[in-house]
Design an enzyme around this catalytic site. Structure first.
Site, PDB file in Angstrom:
ATOM      1  N   ARG A 113       8.220   2.023   3.825  1.00 19.98           N
ATOM      2  CA  ARG A 113       7.995   3.381   4.356  1.00 19.98           C
ATOM      3  C   ARG A 113       7.353   3.307   5.742  1.00 19.98           C
ATOM      4  O   ARG A 113       7.723   4.048   6.661  1.00 19.98           O
ATOM      5  CB  ARG A 113       7.101   4.173   3.388  1.00 19.98           C
ATOM      6  CG  ARG A 113       7.843   4.565   2.120  1.00 19.98           C
ATOM      7  CD  ARG A 113       6.938   5.164   1.057  1.00 19.98           C
ATOM      8  NE  ARG A 113       7.737   5.620  -0.081  1.00 19.98           N
ATOM      9  CZ  ARG A 113       7.289   5.745  -1.316  1.00 19.98           C
ATOM     10  NH1 ARG A 113       6.033   5.456  -1.610  1.00 19.98           N
ATOM     11  NH2 ARG A 113       8.085   6.171  -2.279  1.00 19.98           N
ATOM     12  N   THR A 131       6.002  -0.492 -13.107  1.00 18.99           N
ATOM     13  CA  THR A 131       5.338   0.694 -13.670  1.00 18.99           C
ATOM     14  C   THR A 131       3.973   0.905 -13.008  1.00 18.99           C
ATOM     15  O   THR A 131       3.249  -0.054 -12.743  1.00 18.99           O
ATOM     16  CB  THR A 131       5.142   0.489 -15.196  1.00 18.99           C
ATOM     17  OG1 THR A 131       6.408   0.204 -15.773  1.00 18.99           O
ATOM     18  CG2 THR A 131       4.552   1.730 -15.852  1.00 18.99           C
ATOM     19  N   HIS A 165      -0.972  -0.286  -4.015  1.00 13.10           N
ATOM     20  CA  HIS A 165       0.222   0.545  -3.865  1.00 13.10           C
ATOM     21  C   HIS A 165      -0.236   1.966  -4.181  1.00 13.10           C
ATOM     22  O   HIS A 165      -0.452   2.315  -5.336  1.00 13.10           O
ATOM     23  CB  HIS A 165       1.320   0.121  -4.845  1.00 13.10           C
ATOM     24  CG  HIS A 165       2.395   1.178  -5.007  1.00 13.10           C
ATOM     25  ND1 HIS A 165       3.111   1.677  -3.943  1.00 13.10           N
ATOM     26  CD2 HIS A 165       2.845   1.835  -6.101  1.00 13.10           C
ATOM     27  CE1 HIS A 165       3.959   2.591  -4.380  1.00 13.10           C
ATOM     28  NE2 HIS A 165       3.822   2.708  -5.685  1.00 13.10           N
ATOM     29  N   ARG A 197      -1.180   7.935  -9.021  1.00 15.66           N
ATOM     30  CA  ARG A 197      -0.673   6.807  -9.810  1.00 15.66           C
ATOM     31  C   ARG A 197      -1.732   6.341 -10.802  1.00 15.66           C
ATOM     32  O   ARG A 197      -1.440   5.923 -11.911  1.00 15.66           O
ATOM     33  CB  ARG A 197      -0.296   5.657  -8.877  1.00 15.66           C
ATOM     34  CG  ARG A 197       0.894   5.968  -7.990  1.00 15.66           C
ATOM     35  CD  ARG A 197       1.042   4.908  -6.924  1.00 15.66           C
ATOM     36  NE  ARG A 197       2.140   5.201  -6.001  1.00 15.66           N
ATOM     37  CZ  ARG A 197       2.024   5.980  -4.935  1.00 15.66           C
ATOM     38  NH1 ARG A 197       0.879   6.569  -4.655  1.00 15.66           N
ATOM     39  NH2 ARG A 197       3.066   6.199  -4.149  1.00 15.66           N
ATOM     40  N   ASP A 235       5.596   0.640   0.190  1.00 14.03           N
ATOM     41  CA  ASP A 235       4.747   1.237   1.235  1.00 14.03           C
ATOM     42  C   ASP A 235       5.072   0.589   2.595  1.00 14.03           C
ATOM     43  O   ASP A 235       5.112   1.259   3.632  1.00 14.03           O
ATOM     44  CB  ASP A 235       3.267   1.013   0.912  1.00 14.03           C
ATOM     45  CG  ASP A 235       2.944   1.310  -0.545  1.00 14.03           C
ATOM     46  OD1 ASP A 235       2.129   2.203  -0.807  1.00 14.03           O
ATOM     47  OD2 ASP A 235       3.530   0.648  -1.433  1.00 14.03           O
TER      48      ASP A 235
HETATM   49  P1  NAD Z   1      11.307   7.677 -16.468  1.00 14.55           P
HETATM   50  O1  NAD Z   1      10.528   8.595 -17.339  1.00 14.55           O
HETATM   51  O2  NAD Z   1      12.573   8.153 -15.869  1.00 14.55           O
HETATM   52  O3  NAD Z   1      11.652   6.339 -17.276  1.00 14.55           O
HETATM   53  C1  NAD Z   1      10.741   5.648 -18.046  1.00 14.55           C
HETATM   54  C2  NAD Z   1      11.534   4.976 -19.152  1.00 14.55           C
HETATM   55  O4  NAD Z   1      10.642   4.147 -19.890  1.00 14.55           O
HETATM   56  C3  NAD Z   1      12.129   5.983 -20.164  1.00 14.55           C
HETATM   57  O5  NAD Z   1      13.528   5.748 -20.258  1.00 14.55           O
HETATM   58  C4  NAD Z   1      11.405   5.680 -21.461  1.00 14.55           C
HETATM   59  O6  NAD Z   1      12.199   5.865 -22.610  1.00 14.55           O
HETATM   60  C5  NAD Z   1      11.047   4.211 -21.243  1.00 14.55           C
HETATM   61  N1  NAD Z   1       9.945   3.747 -22.099  1.00 14.55           N
HETATM   62  C6  NAD Z   1       8.762   4.368 -22.356  1.00 14.55           C
HETATM   63  N2  NAD Z   1       8.014   3.597 -23.181  1.00 14.55           N
HETATM   64  C7  NAD Z   1       8.725   2.469 -23.432  1.00 14.55           C
HETATM   65  C8  NAD Z   1       8.484   1.280 -24.180  1.00 14.55           C
HETATM   66  N3  NAD Z   1       7.361   1.113 -24.871  1.00 14.55           N
HETATM   67  N4  NAD Z   1       9.443   0.338 -24.185  1.00 14.55           N
HETATM   68  C9  NAD Z   1      10.586   0.486 -23.501  1.00 14.55           C
HETATM   69  N5  NAD Z   1      10.879   1.591 -22.778  1.00 14.55           N
HETATM   70  C10 NAD Z   1       9.962   2.562 -22.737  1.00 14.55           C
HETATM   71  O7  NAD Z   1      10.284   7.182 -15.335  1.00 14.55           O
HETATM   72  P2  NAD Z   1      10.685   6.491 -13.954  1.00 14.55           P
HETATM   73  O8  NAD Z   1      10.837   7.520 -12.913  1.00 14.55           O
HETATM   74  O9  NAD Z   1      11.787   5.538 -14.205  1.00 14.55           O
HETATM   75  O10 NAD Z   1       9.308   5.717 -13.631  1.00 14.55           O
HETATM   76  C11 NAD Z   1       8.937   4.571 -14.367  1.00 14.55           C
HETATM   77  C12 NAD Z   1       7.639   4.024 -13.834  1.00 14.55           C
HETATM   78  O11 NAD Z   1       7.848   3.501 -12.508  1.00 14.55           O
HETATM   79  C13 NAD Z   1       6.517   5.066 -13.678  1.00 14.55           C
HETATM   80  O12 NAD Z   1       5.298   4.514 -14.098  1.00 14.55           O
HETATM   81  C14 NAD Z   1       6.496   5.342 -12.190  1.00 14.55           C
HETATM   82  O13 NAD Z   1       5.239   5.820 -11.753  1.00 14.55           O
HETATM   83  C15 NAD Z   1       6.803   3.964 -11.664  1.00 14.55           C
HETATM   84  N6  NAD Z   1       7.217   3.883 -10.264  1.00 14.55           N
HETATM   85  C16 NAD Z   1       6.734   2.831  -9.571  1.00 14.55           C
HETATM   86  C17 NAD Z   1       7.047   2.707  -8.238  1.00 14.55           C
HETATM   87  C18 NAD Z   1       6.473   1.548  -7.466  1.00 14.55           C
HETATM   88  O14 NAD Z   1       6.570   1.486  -6.232  1.00 14.55           O
HETATM   89  N7  NAD Z   1       5.863   0.586  -8.125  1.00 14.55           N
HETATM   90  C19 NAD Z   1       7.881   3.637  -7.608  1.00 14.55           C
HETATM   91  C20 NAD Z   1       8.381   4.688  -8.369  1.00 14.55           C
HETATM   92  C21 NAD Z   1       8.028   4.827  -9.702  1.00 14.55           C
END
Ligand code: NAD
Length: 313
Positions: free
Chosen positions: A153, A121, A177, A90, A150
């Protein structure tokens, strides 16, 4: 608190953002749900798909929009940014996603400075720190989803091993996380009695290293999923809907979320997860958890690791 006229805006409608929207809609948590994405057509497509489920859920107006939709929102979720690829941690996402975060904060602040900000994010603790330090939204209103996933899980693994519903297991993961998250075995309990007692009495053939095994399983969970299907999203979608519920309905749930607050844990120089009480104003307070000396040391190391990373940005 009623859910009348409650608006949730989700910025980033990829796998995670659309899963949060789906879970939010099924639970009937708000009356307006807006998806924002730099790829507008992606947001429109997700809205069209979600809208076809409207006959089966409580009423909600769903639409795609721009930052102007942040005006009047109760909660703004940030789930935009790059995702982990196979083998990436991450923390590898830090530079790219912190730049995206800054641009999003700029967009939001033109229209709204008083909403609750829920950062999802990754790396979520680092981005929550940056948002707390640089946004005009008060720090108690800036929440990172942190170790809620977490913790889920951890409870699921304990539930499977013990044959007891995950809802009846009281156990928390605190810290980062991710790879340095700390499952708290010493305070984990079932029916008021320590988990270690339950565990040793009820499980035949459990090996001496059960705590290390479970810790590894919790920390490796996302990697195992990403290796197989490329991303994780259902678990975080439901976790975030649970956070939204506690805020929108002012429920005062105790959830492990990430925050940058200076109180009983001292000034750690980073946002980090501990159990927090969540209501309509955001984080009402952070609760002191009991930890044994090893857990305390691991928590401090987790905070140090995050603080060092924040300082590199
Ligand atoms: P994804 O690629 O499917 O979606 C990301 C989206 O963000 C895309 O639709 C993209 O167009 C959009 N985007 C990018 N830059 C942008 C901006 N400046 N303004 C608006 N939209 C924008 O990715 P995902 O699988 O949805 O993952 C998103 C984030 O969530 C990642 O960083 C991932 O690591 C994180 N995540 C966090 C957890 C957690 O527990 N916190 C769990 C899973 C994933």
């Amino acid at each position: 608190m009623s859910i009348h006229d409650s608006k949730v805006v989700i910025i980033g409608s990829g796998f995670v953002g659309s899963s949060i929207a789906y879970a939010t809609m099924i639970r009937g948590l708000c009356t307006e749900l807006v998806l924002v994405d730099i790829d507008r057509e992606k947001a429109v497509g997700e809205v069209m798909d979600l809208s076809h489920g409207l006959p089966f859920v409580p009423p909600v107006a769903i639409r795609a929009g721009g930052y102007e939709e942040c005006a009047g929102a109760e909660i703004i979720v940030i789930s935009a940014g790059a995702n982990q690829e196979s083998g990436q941690s991450r923390l590898d996402l830090v530079q790219k996603n912190s730049n995206i975060l800054y641009s999003i904060l700029e967009g939001i602040e033109q229209y709204e400075k008083n909403a609750i900000l829920l950062i999802v994010t990754n790396p979520v603790d680092v981005l929550t720190t940056l948002a707390s330090q640089h946004s005009q939204i008060p720090p108690e209103r800036v929440i990172g989803s942190g170790t809620i996933l977490d913790t889920a899980r951890f409870r699921y693994i304990l539930s499977r091993r013990n044959g007891i519903s995950a809802n009846s297991i009281h156990a928390y993961v605190i810290g980062e996380h991710g790879d340095s998250g700390v499952p708290l075995f010493s305070s984990a309990s079932i029916a008021g009695s320590p988990l270690s007692l339950q565990y040793e009495n009820t499980l035949s053939g459990c090996n001496q290293n059960w705590q290390e095994e479970i810790t590894t399983e919790v920390r490796r969970a996302a990697y195992e999923i990403i290796n197989r299907k490329g991303a994780t999203y259902y678990g975080i979608g439901l976790s975030c809907a649970y956070i939204l519920q506690s805020v929108l309905r002012d429920e005062q749930k105790v959830l492990t979320v990430s925050s940058y607050l200076k109180d009983q844990y001292g000034s750690l120089g980073t946002a980090i997860s501990v159990p927090c009480v969540l209501g309509k104003r955001g984080i009402n307070r952070r609760l002191q958890v009991s930890m044994n000396p090893l857990e305390t040391e691991l928590f401090i190391r987790s905070a140090e690791k995050l603080r060092e990373l924040v300082q590199t940005i």
